[in-house]
Write an enzyme that holds these catalytic residues in place. Structure first.
Site, PDB file in Angstrom:
ATOM      1  N   ASP A  41       0.845  -1.185   0.000  1.00  0.00           N
ATOM      2  CA  ASP A  41       0.000   0.000   0.000  1.00  0.00           C
ATOM      3  C   ASP A  41       0.890   1.247   0.000  1.00  0.00           C
ATOM      4  O   ASP A  41       2.006   1.217   0.530  1.00  0.00           O
ATOM      5  CB  ASP A  41      -0.910  -0.008   1.249  1.00  0.00           C
ATOM      6  CG  ASP A  41      -2.191   0.769   1.031  1.00  0.00           C
ATOM      7  OD1 ASP A  41      -3.261   0.148   0.992  1.00  0.00           O
ATOM      8  OD2 ASP A  41      -2.118   2.023   0.877  1.00  0.00           O
ATOM      9  N   THR A 101     -16.362   7.465  -6.145  1.00  0.00           N
ATOM     10  CA  THR A 101     -17.026   8.295  -7.155  1.00  0.00           C
ATOM     11  C   THR A 101     -16.158   9.519  -7.456  1.00  0.00           C
ATOM     12  O   THR A 101     -15.606  10.141  -6.549  1.00  0.00           O
ATOM     13  CB  THR A 101     -18.406   8.739  -6.617  1.00  0.00           C
ATOM     14  OG1 THR A 101     -19.128   7.557  -6.257  1.00  0.00           O
ATOM     15  CG2 THR A 101     -19.187   9.508  -7.663  1.00  0.00           C
ATOM     16  N   PHE A 174     -17.124 -10.317  -3.608  1.00  0.00           N
ATOM     17  CA  PHE A 174     -18.513 -10.200  -3.167  1.00  0.00           C
ATOM     18  C   PHE A 174     -18.653 -10.203  -1.646  1.00  0.00           C
ATOM     19  O   PHE A 174     -19.770 -10.286  -1.128  1.00  0.00           O
ATOM     20  CB  PHE A 174     -19.350 -11.341  -3.756  1.00  0.00           C
ATOM     21  CG  PHE A 174     -19.445 -11.286  -5.265  1.00  0.00           C
ATOM     22  CD1 PHE A 174     -20.276 -10.357  -5.883  1.00  0.00           C
ATOM     23  CD2 PHE A 174     -18.701 -12.127  -6.059  1.00  0.00           C
ATOM     24  CE1 PHE A 174     -20.361 -10.288  -7.280  1.00  0.00           C
ATOM     25  CE2 PHE A 174     -18.772 -12.071  -7.455  1.00  0.00           C
ATOM     26  CZ  PHE A 174     -19.608 -11.141  -8.058  1.00  0.00           C
ATOM     27  N   GLY A 281     -25.764   2.034   3.813  1.00  0.00           N
ATOM     28  CA  GLY A 281     -24.509   2.788   3.775  1.00  0.00           C
ATOM     29  C   GLY A 281     -23.434   1.886   3.222  1.00  0.00           C
ATOM     30  O   GLY A 281     -23.720   0.903   2.542  1.00  0.00           O
ATOM     31  N   CYS A 284     -19.730   1.031  -1.012  1.00  0.00           N
ATOM     32  CA  CYS A 284     -19.919   0.529  -2.379  1.00  0.00           C
ATOM     33  C   CYS A 284     -21.294   0.692  -3.001  1.00  0.00           C
ATOM     34  O   CYS A 284     -21.396   1.026  -4.179  1.00  0.00           O
ATOM     35  CB  CYS A 284     -19.499  -0.924  -2.420  1.00  0.00           C
ATOM     36  SG  CYS A 284     -17.741  -1.078  -2.120  1.00  0.00           S
ATOM     37  N   LYS A 287     -21.861   4.176  -4.628  1.00  0.00           N
ATOM     38  CA  LYS A 287     -20.906   4.472  -5.714  1.00  0.00           C
ATOM     39  C   LYS A 287     -21.105   3.529  -6.904  1.00  0.00           C
ATOM     40  O   LYS A 287     -20.999   3.943  -8.045  1.00  0.00           O
ATOM     41  CB  LYS A 287     -19.473   4.433  -5.195  1.00  0.00           C
ATOM     42  CG  LYS A 287     -18.762   3.126  -5.340  1.00  0.00           C
ATOM     43  CD  LYS A 287     -17.276   3.235  -5.181  1.00  0.00           C
ATOM     44  CE  LYS A 287     -16.658   1.904  -4.789  1.00  0.00           C
ATOM     45  NZ  LYS A 287     -16.710   0.839  -5.789  1.00  0.00           N
TER      46      LYS A 287
HETATM   47  P1  NAD Z   1      -9.956   0.817   0.866  1.00  0.00           P
HETATM   48  O1  NAD Z   1     -10.018   2.279   0.666  1.00  0.00           O
HETATM   49  O2  NAD Z   1     -10.221   0.242   2.227  1.00  0.00           O
HETATM   50  O3  NAD Z   1      -8.494   0.291   0.451  1.00  0.00           O
HETATM   51  C1  NAD Z   1      -7.852   0.655  -0.741  1.00  0.00           C
HETATM   52  C2  NAD Z   1      -6.362   0.823  -0.457  1.00  0.00           C
HETATM   53  O4  NAD Z   1      -5.669   0.995  -1.685  1.00  0.00           O
HETATM   54  C3  NAD Z   1      -6.023   2.046   0.398  1.00  0.00           C
HETATM   55  O5  NAD Z   1      -5.349   1.645   1.577  1.00  0.00           O
HETATM   56  C4  NAD Z   1      -5.125   2.892  -0.519  1.00  0.00           C
HETATM   57  O6  NAD Z   1      -4.078   3.572   0.173  1.00  0.00           O
HETATM   58  C5  NAD Z   1      -4.549   1.846  -1.443  1.00  0.00           C
HETATM   59  N1  NAD Z   1      -4.027   2.365  -2.713  1.00  0.00           N
HETATM   60  C6  NAD Z   1      -4.621   3.228  -3.581  1.00  0.00           C
HETATM   61  N2  NAD Z   1      -3.837   3.425  -4.652  1.00  0.00           N
HETATM   62  C7  NAD Z   1      -2.713   2.678  -4.479  1.00  0.00           C
HETATM   63  C8  NAD Z   1      -1.537   2.447  -5.251  1.00  0.00           C
HETATM   64  N3  NAD Z   1      -1.372   3.016  -6.454  1.00  0.00           N
HETATM   65  N4  NAD Z   1      -0.599   1.638  -4.754  1.00  0.00           N
HETATM   66  C9  NAD Z   1      -0.757   1.032  -3.549  1.00  0.00           C
HETATM   67  N5  NAD Z   1      -1.859   1.194  -2.771  1.00  0.00           N
HETATM   68  C10 NAD Z   1      -2.833   2.002  -3.238  1.00  0.00           C
HETATM   69  O7  NAD Z   1     -10.917   0.164  -0.202  1.00  0.00           O
HETATM   70  P2  NAD Z   1     -11.711  -1.224  -0.086  1.00  0.00           P
HETATM   71  O8  NAD Z   1     -12.926  -1.052   0.729  1.00  0.00           O
HETATM   72  O9  NAD Z   1     -10.745  -2.301   0.240  1.00  0.00           O
HETATM   73  O10 NAD Z   1     -12.205  -1.384  -1.591  1.00  0.00           O
HETATM   74  C11 NAD Z   1     -11.298  -1.693  -2.622  1.00  0.00           C
HETATM   75  C12 NAD Z   1     -12.078  -2.052  -3.871  1.00  0.00           C
HETATM   76  O11 NAD Z   1     -12.841  -3.237  -3.624  1.00  0.00           O
HETATM   77  C13 NAD Z   1     -13.083  -1.003  -4.331  1.00  0.00           C
HETATM   78  O12 NAD Z   1     -13.136  -1.006  -5.734  1.00  0.00           O
HETATM   79  C14 NAD Z   1     -14.394  -1.505  -3.776  1.00  0.00           C
HETATM   80  O13 NAD Z   1     -15.494  -1.082  -4.558  1.00  0.00           O
HETATM   81  C15 NAD Z   1     -14.233  -2.999  -3.877  1.00  0.00           C
HETATM   82  N6  NAD Z   1     -14.988  -3.779  -2.905  1.00  0.00           N
HETATM   83  C16 NAD Z   1     -15.069  -3.379  -1.613  1.00  0.00           C
HETATM   84  C17 NAD Z   1     -15.753  -4.161  -0.677  1.00  0.00           C
HETATM   85  C18 NAD Z   1     -15.870  -3.757   0.767  1.00  0.00           C
HETATM   86  O14 NAD Z   1     -16.591  -4.415   1.499  1.00  0.00           O
HETATM   87  N7  NAD Z   1     -15.191  -2.726   1.230  1.00  0.00           N
HETATM   88  C19 NAD Z   1     -16.332  -5.374  -1.086  1.00  0.00           C
HETATM   89  C20 NAD Z   1     -16.219  -5.756  -2.415  1.00  0.00           C
HETATM   90  C21 NAD Z   1     -15.546  -4.954  -3.313  1.00  0.00           C
HETATM   91  C1  UGA Z   2     -22.150  -5.091   0.100  1.00  0.00           C
HETATM   92  C2  UGA Z   2     -22.576  -6.408  -0.547  1.00  0.00           C
HETATM   93  O1  UGA Z   2     -23.434  -7.104   0.351  1.00  0.00           O
HETATM   94  C3  UGA Z   2     -21.364  -7.275  -0.866  1.00  0.00           C
HETATM   95  O2  UGA Z   2     -21.766  -8.442  -1.567  1.00  0.00           O
HETATM   96  C4  UGA Z   2     -20.402  -6.475  -1.738  1.00  0.00           C
HETATM   97  O3  UGA Z   2     -19.232  -7.230  -1.986  1.00  0.00           O
HETATM   98  C5  UGA Z   2     -20.018  -5.188  -1.024  1.00  0.00           C
HETATM   99  O4  UGA Z   2     -21.236  -4.432  -0.737  1.00  0.00           O
HETATM  100  C6  UGA Z   2     -19.168  -4.278  -1.846  1.00  0.00           C
HETATM  101  O5  UGA Z   2     -19.100  -4.392  -3.046  1.00  0.00           O
HETATM  102  O6  UGA Z   2     -18.596  -3.409  -1.189  1.00  0.00           O
HETATM  103  P1  UGA Z   2     -21.419  -4.311   2.525  1.00  0.00           P
HETATM  104  O7  UGA Z   2     -21.709  -2.963   1.992  1.00  0.00           O
HETATM  105  O8  UGA Z   2     -20.123  -4.546   3.181  1.00  0.00           O
HETATM  106  O9  UGA Z   2     -21.541  -5.399   1.342  1.00  0.00           O
HETATM  107  O10 UGA Z   2     -22.540  -4.759   3.576  1.00  0.00           O
HETATM  108  P2  UGA Z   2     -24.085  -5.172   3.407  1.00  0.00           P
HETATM  109  O11 UGA Z   2     -24.375  -6.246   4.348  1.00  0.00           O
HETATM  110  O12 UGA Z   2     -24.457  -5.394   2.004  1.00  0.00           O
HETATM  111  O13 UGA Z   2     -24.831  -3.866   3.941  1.00  0.00           O
HETATM  112  C7  UGA Z   2     -24.824  -2.659   3.199  1.00  0.00           C
HETATM  113  C8  UGA Z   2     -25.799  -1.690   3.823  1.00  0.00           C
HETATM  114  O14 UGA Z   2     -27.145  -2.138   3.621  1.00  0.00           O
HETATM  115  C9  UGA Z   2     -25.634  -1.533   5.342  1.00  0.00           C
HETATM  116  O15 UGA Z   2     -25.824  -0.193   5.697  1.00  0.00           O
HETATM  117  C10 UGA Z   2     -26.742  -2.402   5.905  1.00  0.00           C
HETATM  118  O16 UGA Z   2     -27.168  -1.991   7.177  1.00  0.00           O
HETATM  119  C11 UGA Z   2     -27.818  -2.190   4.856  1.00  0.00           C
HETATM  120  N1  UGA Z   2     -28.805  -3.290   4.825  1.00  0.00           N
HETATM  121  C12 UGA Z   2     -28.419  -4.550   4.537  1.00  0.00           C
HETATM  122  C13 UGA Z   2     -30.133  -2.997   5.065  1.00  0.00           C
HETATM  123  O17 UGA Z   2     -30.497  -1.838   5.298  1.00  0.00           O
HETATM  124  N2  UGA Z   2     -31.051  -4.013   5.027  1.00  0.00           N
HETATM  125  C14 UGA Z   2     -30.701  -5.281   4.744  1.00  0.00           C
HETATM  126  O18 UGA Z   2     -31.594  -6.157   4.709  1.00  0.00           O
HETATM  127  C15 UGA Z   2     -29.354  -5.567   4.493  1.00  0.00           C
END
Ligand code: NAD
Ligand code: UGA
Length: 474
Positions: A41, A101, A174, A281, A284, A287
């Protein structure tokens, strides 16, 4: 006949040590002890936290993650800022960086900002050696792999001397926060999109260490990229649907829990994701839907775009209707009144606050001059200040501040002398609150607003507290 050709993967680099990169790589390292996994990172502080001796200080709170880190860190799982070295050694590079976004320029407010993904692709293009498989783990707009391939191949053309080549795969994640480790270990499916069957098989072989092969799906790059956006859009759509009906229940004496249960029993609809809430909230859902809205417009499909945009609009409306309703119940003004906000994380079992409904609702309260007393068992108050201090500063400039916000570590201290309690996150602690004790320490008339429907109605109704439960008759 099935093509079983594959590359051998001995070394993985994951760029991005966030909520996805950290947990995902911890599971891969645990399940594939012969593979060395380096998570890199640009954020040195974050890497330092991943290397903390004290596991309660890891940057991501996820049930079960601390044990995996303890077991595998510095064995075959490393957190490092040595990006160049880690890419050089890697047979496979996961891009797991943030894709928020866009704030400015073309597509601002809708399209995903791909500058971090692009910078990763450039680094991989520069430092990779021999054949490297580049895996899109971040959520990306459909056809991003095309841009990544162009960057990787442009570098190849400029440097014909070097013996390097690339395959690009899409392997969206996912997992949901709060259940990430379980989701990673027991996924519903693993999606691998690509063209190079050898590279697809190599990634599949990693997952086969713990995932049943029937759950591993192959598709084209574009279907894989788009499926991730659509999956999130469908999940969010269910929440917006149920939340919109919660408002109708409140007007008609129907009960949203009974409605959810009744419709969820239909196998075609299914019971999951029908929990009423103050609005979804997380980093993801919003956005990714906005990205879908942008893409539909970009491809000349305004009707499709408007359809999905409504999912986000209803979500914003749900948050606003809750803050308005509370102000109305408290005689039209909350200026100088203390409101205890229980829960700031966007859902239970995470310390993540991104896009949490708590942010806009607390901002509304601050604008009205309330004293907002916030409790959350896992969220760092510094994180809350990043969301709220700007609005507090704006208000100070307007010279109209009568309130402000304060963080409490103890639930009952946050509640003491308050006029209202607002439950925003469904933490288990809030299910066990002693409502009799609460009724003695609040100011009367006292209100409890439950946006997660977790309060034991029988016990609260024995007190003199006024109780509002989302989606039922008021
Ligand atoms: P995050 O912000 O927690 O982590 C991303 C990290 O990447 C940061 O620590 C940042 O410093 C680092 N970074 C950015 N540019 C970099 C570079 N050039 N070199 C090295 N490090 C770099 O983000 P996240 O929640 O882990 O999400 C990452 C991706 O996965 C997003 O596209 C998101 O949509 C997707 N995603 C997130 C979730 C989730 O639950 N958070 C679930 C599924 C998919
Ligand atoms: C969501 C998806 O569930 C994951 O499959 C996906 O990988 C991820 O987004 C992503 O791409 O970031 P996450 O946002 O971590 O996961 O958590 P969720 O359990 O989906 O909840 C999202 C929001 O919806 C929370 O604020 C939760 O309280 C709300 N929620 C969830 C409701 O209001 N009602 C429900 O029945 C379920």
């Amino acid at each position: 006949m099935e093509n079983l050709e594959s590359y051998l993967i001995k070394n993985i680099c994951c760029i991005g040590a966030g909520y996805v990169g950290g947990p995902t790589m911890a599971v891969i390292a645990d399940k594939c002890p012969t593979i060395e996994v380096n998570v890199v990172d640009i954020d040195h502080k974050r890497i330092k936290s991943w290397n903390e001796e004290d596991l309660s200080r890891l940057p991501v709170f996820e049930p079960g993650l601390d044990n995996l880190i303890k077991k595998n860190r510095n064995k075959n799982l490393f957190f490092t800022t040595k990006i160049e070295d880690s890419i050089k050694k890697a047979d496979m590079v996961f891009i797991s960086v943030n894709t928020p976004t866009k704030k400015n320029g073309v597509g601002a407010g809708l399209a995903s900002d791909l500058c971090w993904v692009e910078s990763c692709a450039r680094q991989v293009a520069e430092f990779a050696q021999s054949h490297t498989i580049v895996v899109e783990k971040s959520t990306l707009p459909v056809r991003t792999a095309e841009a990544i391939e162009s960057i990787l191949n442009a570098n190849l053309n400029a440097d014909k001397e070097q013996d390097k080549s690339f395959s690009v795969l899409s392997n969206p994640e996912f997992l949901a926060e709060g259940s990430a480790i379980n989701d990673l270990i027991n996924p519903d499916r693993v999606l691998i999109g690509g063209r190079d069957i050898k590279a697809m098989n190599a990634l599949k072989s990693i997952y086969l260490s713990w995932v049943d092969q029937n759950k591993i799906l192959y598709s084209s790059l574009w279907s894989s990229e788009l499926s991730k956006l659509v999956s999130n859009a469908f999940l969010a759509q269910r929440i917006s649907s149920i939340n919109s009906i919660s408002a109708l229940c409140e007007k008609t004496d129907a009960d949203i829990r009974e409605v959810s249960m009744a419709i969820g029993r239909d196998k075609r609809i299914g019971a999951n994701f029908l929990n009423v809430s103050p609005g979804f909230g997380g980093s993801c859902f919003k956005k990714d839907i906005l990205n879908l809205v942008y893409l539909a417009n970009y491809y000349g499909l305004p009707e499709v775009s408007q359809y999905w945009e409504q999912v986000v609009k209803i979500n914003d409306w749900q948050k606003k209707r809750i803050s308005n309703l509370i102000i109305k119940k408290l005689f039209g003004t909350i200026s100088g009144k203390k409101i205890a906000v229980l829960g700031f994380a966007f859902k239970a079992n995470t310390n993540d606050t991104r896009e949490s409904a708590a942010i806009s609702i607390c901002q509304d309260f601050l604008i009205e001059g309330a004293k907002v007393a916030i409790h959350d068992p896992k969220v760092d108050p510094k994180q809350i200040s990043l969301h709220l201090n700007q609005s507090q500063k704006d208000l100070e400039e307007l010279n109209s501040m009568q309130g402000g916000w304060q963080f409490f570590e103890n639930i009952y201290e946050s509640i003491s002398d308050s006029d209202a309690i607002l439950i925003l996150t469904e933490w288990d602690q809030y299910k066990d609150i002693d409502w009799f004790k609460v009724s003695n320490i609040m100011r009367s008339p006292s209100w409890v607003f439950d946006t997660r429907s977790i309060v034991n109605e029988t016990s609260i109704k024995k007190t003199n507290l006024n109780y509002w439960n989302i989606g039922s008759i008021q």
